[in-house]
Design a protein around this motif. Sequence first.
Motif, PDB file in Angstrom:
ATOM      1  N   GLY A  68      10.245  -1.038   2.844  1.00 10.71           N
ATOM      2  CA  GLY A  68       9.095  -0.217   2.505  1.00 10.71           C
ATOM      3  C   GLY A  68       9.468   0.865   1.498  1.00 10.71           C
ATOM      4  N   LEU A  69       8.466   1.369   0.832  1.00  8.51           N
ATOM      5  CA  LEU A  69       8.603   2.469  -0.126  1.00  8.51           C
ATOM      6  C   LEU A  69       8.271   3.755   0.615  1.00  8.51           C
ATOM      7  CD1 LEU A  69       8.720   3.701  -3.026  1.00  8.51           C
ATOM      8  CD2 LEU A  69       6.296   3.079  -3.241  1.00  8.51           C
TER       9      LEU A  69
ATOM     10  N   ARG B 285       4.708  -0.911  -6.797  1.00  6.66           N
ATOM     11  CA  ARG B 285       3.433  -0.500  -6.222  1.00  6.66           C
ATOM     12  C   ARG B 285       3.554  -0.532  -4.702  1.00  6.66           C
ATOM     13  NH1 ARG B 285       1.275  -3.586 -10.750  1.00  6.66           N
ATOM     14  NH2 ARG B 285       0.219  -2.129 -12.137  1.00  6.66           N
ATOM     15  N   GLY B 286       3.073   0.526  -4.090  1.00  5.40           N
ATOM     16  CA  GLY B 286       3.075   0.620  -2.641  1.00  5.40           C
ATOM     17  C   GLY B 286       1.664   0.771  -2.119  1.00  5.40           C
ATOM     18  N   LYS B 287       1.390   0.148  -0.988  1.00  7.01           N
ATOM     19  CA  LYS B 287       0.042   0.179  -0.437  1.00  7.01           C
ATOM     20  C   LYS B 287      -0.021   0.952   0.867  1.00  7.01           C
ATOM     21  CE  LYS B 287      -3.858  -2.568   0.791  1.00  7.01           C
ATOM     22  NZ  LYS B 287      -4.764  -3.443   0.195  1.00  7.01           N
TER      23      LYS B 287
ATOM     24  N   LYS C 126       5.444   5.825   4.827  1.00  7.40           N
ATOM     25  CA  LYS C 126       5.960   4.518   4.447  1.00  7.40           C
ATOM     26  C   LYS C 126       4.820   3.692   3.853  1.00  7.40           C
ATOM     27  CE  LYS C 126       8.101   0.344   6.292  1.00  7.40           C
ATOM     28  NZ  LYS C 126       8.588  -0.323   7.503  1.00  7.40           N
ATOM     29  N   TYR C 127       5.104   3.066   2.709  1.00  6.16           N
ATOM     30  CA  TYR C 127       4.139   2.227   2.020  1.00  6.16           C
ATOM     31  C   TYR C 127       4.672   0.800   1.935  1.00  6.16           C
ATOM     32  CZ  TYR C 127       2.380   6.754   0.714  1.00  6.16           C
ATOM     33  OH  TYR C 127       1.899   8.034   0.766  1.00  6.16           O
TER      34      TYR C 127
ATOM     35  N   VAL D  41       5.399  -2.413   0.083  1.00  6.72           N
ATOM     36  CA  VAL D  41       5.609  -2.729  -1.328  1.00  6.72           C
ATOM     37  C   VAL D  41       4.829  -3.991  -1.664  1.00  6.72           C
ATOM     38  CG1 VAL D  41       7.320  -3.347  -3.083  1.00  6.72           C
ATOM     39  CG2 VAL D  41       7.865  -1.617  -1.358  1.00  6.72           C
TER      40      VAL D  41
END
Length: 126
Positions: free
Chosen positions: A64-65, A84-86, A71-72, A74
Motif C-alpha cells: 500500500g501507499l 496512484r493510490g485509492k 493507507k491507500y 495502489v
Amino acid sequence: MSWQTYVDDHLMCEIDGHNLTAAAILGQEGSVWAQSHSFPSFKQEDINGIMSDFEDPGFLAPKGLYIGSKKYMVIQGEPGAVIRGKLTGKCVRKSDLAVFRGSPFSRSDVWVSVGPSLTSTSSGLI
C-alpha cells in the motif's frame, strides 16, 4: 519564485472548477521543499516506499501507499513516473529531482502533466 509560492499559487489554485485539497513538493532525497497547510505529515518510510516504487514498479502494490497515517491501495499508474493510490484518491508524480503529491484523484491530470513541464525547466532543481 519559491517552491512554496508555486504550491500556494499554482498547485492549489482552482482549475475548471476543481481544487486540490493538499499538495507538496518533496526532494527525492526525502526533504520537504514546500507543502500546503492541509498536507499531512510524511514519515520517512512513506517517502522511502514511494521512491522504491519509482525504482521498482509494483513495490508498493502488496504493502500500500502510505501518506501520513493513511493507507491507500495502489492502482494503475505509469511505471517509474506516476503512482496512484485509492481511498479518496492520491496521485504521486516523479520528476528528475522531486516528487509531487496531490489529491483528489480527479485532479491527477494536473500531476501527470506537471512533472514533464517542470522537468524541462532550466532551473536545474526539477
